[in-house]
Design an enzyme around this catalytic site. Structure first.
Site, PDB file in Angstrom:
ATOM      1  N   ARG A  47      50.058 -32.587  -2.247  1.00 64.11           N
ATOM      2  CA  ARG A  47      48.620 -32.287  -2.099  1.00 64.11           C
ATOM      3  C   ARG A  47      48.045 -32.125  -3.496  1.00 64.11           C
ATOM      4  NH1 ARG A  47      45.268 -28.298   1.879  1.00 64.11           N
ATOM      5  NH2 ARG A  47      45.846 -30.016   3.244  1.00 64.11           N
TER       6      ARG A  47
ATOM      7  N   HIS B 112      42.871 -37.905   3.686  1.00 57.69           N
ATOM      8  CA  HIS B 112      43.719 -36.874   4.315  1.00 57.69           C
ATOM      9  C   HIS B 112      44.370 -37.532   5.538  1.00 57.69           C
ATOM     10  CE1 HIS B 112      45.387 -33.138   5.323  1.00 57.69           C
ATOM     11  NE2 HIS B 112      44.313 -32.407   5.565  1.00 57.69           N
TER      12      HIS B 112
HETATM   13  N1   CP Z   1      43.302 -28.985   7.720  1.00 59.35           N
HETATM   14  C1   CP Z   1      44.128 -28.714   6.686  1.00 59.35           C
HETATM   15  O1   CP Z   1      44.666 -29.602   6.004  1.00 59.35           O
HETATM   16  O2   CP Z   1      44.357 -27.375   6.523  1.00 59.35           O
HETATM   17  P1   CP Z   1      45.042 -26.699   5.257  1.00 59.35           P
HETATM   18  O3   CP Z   1      44.148 -26.927   4.074  1.00 59.35           O
HETATM   19  O4   CP Z   1      45.161 -25.248   5.642  1.00 59.35           O
HETATM   20  O5   CP Z   1      46.394 -27.323   5.037  1.00 59.35           O
HETATM   21  N1  NVA Z   2      37.587 -31.834   2.886  1.00 55.19           N
HETATM   22  C1  NVA Z   2      38.388 -30.629   2.856  1.00 55.19           C
HETATM   23  C2  NVA Z   2      39.525 -30.707   3.829  1.00 55.19           C
HETATM   24  C3  NVA Z   2      40.303 -29.429   3.985  1.00 55.19           C
HETATM   25  C4  NVA Z   2      41.451 -29.571   4.913  1.00 55.19           C
HETATM   26  C5  NVA Z   2      38.871 -30.375   1.439  1.00 55.19           C
HETATM   27  O1  NVA Z   2      39.242 -31.326   0.757  1.00 55.19           O
HETATM   28  O2  NVA Z   2      38.889 -29.211   1.022  1.00 55.19           O
END
Ligand code: CP
Ligand code: NVA
Length: 299
Positions: free
Chosen positions: A102, A129
């Protein structure tokens, strides 16, 4: 056989998506039975941004598939002090068997995959994502059957990672995607062209919601955009899922949120709670679908 990665939705074929869903639904049914997909393997989660769902679901999922897992906050390893990603990748590639990353730049995930030569999963970048959107579609189909020909309406910041993954999924799986956002928060037209499919961008929230089968939203302030918080809250203020908007959608429309949710901003408290069962089934499915992704990568 070449090493497989999940770097984005853009690279996946619809047959590969179906295969991931198949693995996910088998693994969901078989939860609790010992699995050996990752037996003898150690995977690393390398995260530069916060996470609750992605971190926990991957840590649990990797263990349930018979593997070991370590969590590396990028600030705790030399990456955080400027060691190049390609060097980190070449070291870890000799020690571990798979990586879940991430971070900010999509190129970092691509470089890690290239230089490590071990299966690499994008657990969210600024561009996409993919694990989230695969889960969302899996969840929709569990509850309502095939998504082909349905109407999905995304409300909010339509230029961030979550809607971009939805855009690539729309062309591959054959559903209509409507993105309701102010002009400034609509995706790059070049990206829309590259993705193809039936995608409508509009500032007219009501027309986007009318007859929708799924209303979907994400935070207004993605990770990394905190400095723009006040401006984003002002500019996105009317792009909210609330009871009036839900009334415009189909009577059996689902409401989903990738979470975390900010009540009073992208969704109201009452609408969130009215659809909490769907939203938390969706959150739970991160575990099953990501196990499906790993099983597909190992296949
Ligand atoms: N929706 C999602 O990716 O949640 P987190 O940021 O908590 O991993
Ligand atoms: N668009 C958001 C998604 C979080 C799961 C972000 O990047 O923070």
């Amino acid at each position: 056989m070449p090493v497989k990665h999940l770097l984005n939705i853009e690279q996946l074929t619809s047959a590969e998506i179906e295969s991931i869903f198949h693995h996910a639904s088998v693994l969901k049914k078989e939860r609790g039975q010992p699995q050996s997909h990752l037996s003898g393997q150690t995977w690393a989660l390398i995260f530069s941004k916060s996470s609750t769902r992605t971190r926990v679901s991957f840590e649990v999922g990797i263990r349930e598939l018979g593997g070991n897992v370590m969590f590396l906050n990028s600030n705790d390893i030399q990456l955080g002090r400027g060691e190049p990603i390609k060097d980190t990748a070449r070291v870890l590639g000799r020690m571990i068997h798979g990586a879940v990353i991430r971070t900010y730049a999509q190129q970092d995930v691509v470089d890690f995959a290239t230089y490590s030569d071990i299966p690499t999963i994008n657990a969210l970048t600024d561009d996409e994502h993919p694990c989230q959107i695969l889960t969302d579609i899996f969840t929709y189909q569990e509850k309502r059957g095939s998504i082909v020909g349905k109407v999905v309406t995304f409300v909010g910041d339509a230029a961030c990672n979550v809607p971009i993954s939805w855009i690539f999924a729309a062309a591959k799986l054959g559903f209509e995607l409507r993105l309701a956002a102010p002009k400034k928060y609509q995706p790059d037209p070049a990206l829309l062209k590259r993705a193809g499919g039936h995608v409508v961008c509009t500032e007219d929230l009501a027309s986007a919601a009318r007859g929708a089968d799924l209303l979907y939203t994400d935070v207004w302030i993605s990770m990394g955009k905190e400095a723009e918080s006040a401006q984003r809250c002002h500019e996105l203020a009317s792009y909210q899922i609330n009871e009036d908007l839900v009334k415009l959608a189909n009577p059996d429309a689902l409401v989903m949120h990738c979470l975390p949710a900010y009540r009073g901003k992208e969704i109201t408290e009452s609408t969130f709670e009215a659809h909490a069962k769907t939203i938390f089934d969706q959150a739970e499915n991160r575990l099953h679908v990501q196990k499906g992704i790993i099983a597909w990568l190992m296949g």
